[in-house]
Design a protein around this motif. Sequence first.
Motif, PDB file in Angstrom:
ATOM      1  N   ALA A  20       0.828  -1.206   0.000  1.00  0.00           N
ATOM      2  CA  ALA A  20       0.000   0.000   0.000  1.00  0.00           C
ATOM      3  C   ALA A  20       0.861   1.254   0.000  1.00  0.00           C
ATOM      4  O   ALA A  20       1.920   1.297   0.636  1.00  0.00           O
ATOM      5  CB  ALA A  20      -0.913   0.004   1.223  1.00  0.00           C
ATOM      6  N   ILE A  21       0.388   2.257  -0.697  1.00  0.00           N
ATOM      7  CA  ILE A  21       0.931   3.609  -0.582  1.00  0.00           C
ATOM      8  C   ILE A  21      -0.099   4.435   0.168  1.00  0.00           C
ATOM      9  O   ILE A  21      -1.276   4.440  -0.190  1.00  0.00           O
ATOM     10  CB  ILE A  21       1.193   4.242  -1.959  1.00  0.00           C
ATOM     11  N   VAL A  22       0.332   5.126   1.218  1.00  0.00           N
ATOM     12  CA  VAL A  22      -0.555   6.011   1.975  1.00  0.00           C
ATOM     13  C   VAL A  22       0.062   7.396   1.982  1.00  0.00           C
ATOM     14  O   VAL A  22       1.169   7.591   2.494  1.00  0.00           O
ATOM     15  CB  VAL A  22      -0.764   5.524   3.423  1.00  0.00           C
ATOM     16  N   THR A  23      -0.628   8.371   1.415  1.00  0.00           N
ATOM     17  CA  THR A  23      -0.127   9.738   1.442  1.00  0.00           C
ATOM     18  C   THR A  23      -0.625  10.446   2.700  1.00  0.00           C
ATOM     19  O   THR A  23      -1.591  10.019   3.323  1.00  0.00           O
ATOM     20  CB  THR A  23      -0.574  10.527   0.196  1.00  0.00           C
ATOM     21  N   ILE A  64      -2.677  -1.256  -3.191  1.00  0.00           N
ATOM     22  CA  ILE A  64      -3.577  -0.336  -2.486  1.00  0.00           C
ATOM     23  C   ILE A  64      -3.003   1.072  -2.540  1.00  0.00           C
ATOM     24  O   ILE A  64      -1.794   1.270  -2.352  1.00  0.00           O
ATOM     25  CB  ILE A  64      -3.746  -0.764  -1.005  1.00  0.00           C
ATOM     26  N   LEU A  65      -3.872   2.029  -2.783  1.00  0.00           N
ATOM     27  CA  LEU A  65      -3.491   3.445  -2.668  1.00  0.00           C
ATOM     28  C   LEU A  65      -4.519   4.147  -1.801  1.00  0.00           C
ATOM     29  O   LEU A  65      -5.721   4.041  -2.053  1.00  0.00           O
ATOM     30  CB  LEU A  65      -3.444   4.111  -4.041  1.00  0.00           C
ATOM     31  N   VAL A  89      -8.589   4.397  -2.215  1.00  0.00           N
ATOM     32  CA  VAL A  89      -9.494   5.095  -1.300  1.00  0.00           C
ATOM     33  C   VAL A  89      -9.049   6.548  -1.168  1.00  0.00           C
ATOM     34  O   VAL A  89      -7.870   6.823  -0.914  1.00  0.00           O
ATOM     35  CB  VAL A  89      -9.521   4.443   0.096  1.00  0.00           C
ATOM     36  N   ASN A  90      -9.983   7.465  -1.356  1.00  0.00           N
ATOM     37  CA  ASN A  90      -9.735   8.889  -1.178  1.00  0.00           C
ATOM     38  C   ASN A  90     -10.372   9.354   0.126  1.00  0.00           C
ATOM     39  O   ASN A  90     -11.542   9.066   0.383  1.00  0.00           O
ATOM     40  CB  ASN A  90     -10.319   9.686  -2.343  1.00  0.00           C
ATOM     41  N   VAL A  91      -9.616  10.059   0.927  1.00  0.00           N
ATOM     42  CA  VAL A  91     -10.103  10.549   2.216  1.00  0.00           C
ATOM     43  C   VAL A  91     -10.497  12.016   2.086  1.00  0.00           C
ATOM     44  O   VAL A  91      -9.691  12.853   1.669  1.00  0.00           O
ATOM     45  CB  VAL A  91      -9.035  10.388   3.315  1.00  0.00           C
ATOM     46  N   SER A  92     -11.742  12.324   2.427  1.00  0.00           N
ATOM     47  CA  SER A  92     -12.214  13.707   2.419  1.00  0.00           C
ATOM     48  C   SER A  92     -12.953  13.980   3.720  1.00  0.00           C
ATOM     49  O   SER A  92     -12.921  13.164   4.646  1.00  0.00           O
ATOM     50  CB  SER A  92     -13.119  13.978   1.207  1.00  0.00           C
ATOM     51  N   THR A  93     -13.624  15.112   3.784  1.00  0.00           N
ATOM     52  CA  THR A  93     -14.324  15.467   5.013  1.00  0.00           C
ATOM     53  C   THR A  93     -15.747  15.916   4.705  1.00  0.00           C
ATOM     54  O   THR A  93     -16.138  16.085   3.550  1.00  0.00           O
ATOM     55  CB  THR A  93     -13.604  16.608   5.759  1.00  0.00           C
TER      56      THR A  93
END
Length: 268
Positions: free
Chosen positions: A10-13, A87-88, A147-151
């Motif tokens: 996985a790459i996690v930014t 995974i990204l 998976v994109n993380v937003s709010t």
Amino acid sequence: MSLSIQGKTAIVTGAGRGIGLAIARHFVERDANVMFAGADEGALDAALAEWGDDRSQVLKFAGDISEKLAMANMISATLDAFERIDILVNAHRFVKDSDPLDTDPGVLEEMLRQNMVAGLRLSQMVAKRMIRQAQGQTDLVQAGAIVNVSTLAACRPVPAMLGYSIACAAQEQATRGLALALAPHNIRVNGVSFSSVMSHELQCALKEDAGLRDKIIAGTPLGRIAAADELTDTVHYLVSEGARFVTGQIITVDGGRSLADPVAAQVL
């Protein structure tokens, strides 16, 4: 239903602190290989210090991952170490106040570049690698998960952060569009939208506003602020084979906050 991510890469930014760090740490604890990516090298070093000299599963990349060259270098470093990318998670977020009546075009462009364009571009680059990896596999084997993380700002705009709200909404639409584009390749793209979760930004805000904690708790039906690692199980599900028929969805993790109407709560 298999939720295992053992042996996956996985790459996690945004992995130096807060939400990104919680997700990256969670993946390592579940025996995945993880590239911790972020702009703050000191924060990344502190994060990886948790594993001491045993860093066979973890790697760091420090740089401006909104730049195309940095993205390419990060992908190359990941492949050199782990040979594949499964995974990204785009957890990097850039938050800055902006005047809703006189938004500086430069600020708006930076919000979009950091919070939407960078994640979309990185997703495109990683997806091409995932497609090559999947050649020769059966149709039922997951080629990759993003998976994109937003709010909650995407659907509950905050006037003082208009540029950020617009960028979050754009990111969620990009999630849906990319999900359709990559579905024929068996690459799933989903999003997680959070609120009332202890992010790095919220920690900073709570230090500046002593009354903010009570306001957030009062506006959250479950009556508390969640720890950052309470978001990670949702992300884990979305990247696992257990969610192999889930794509283009934005899952909200907010303790019910998006359901609450502060006016109704006072009137009814």
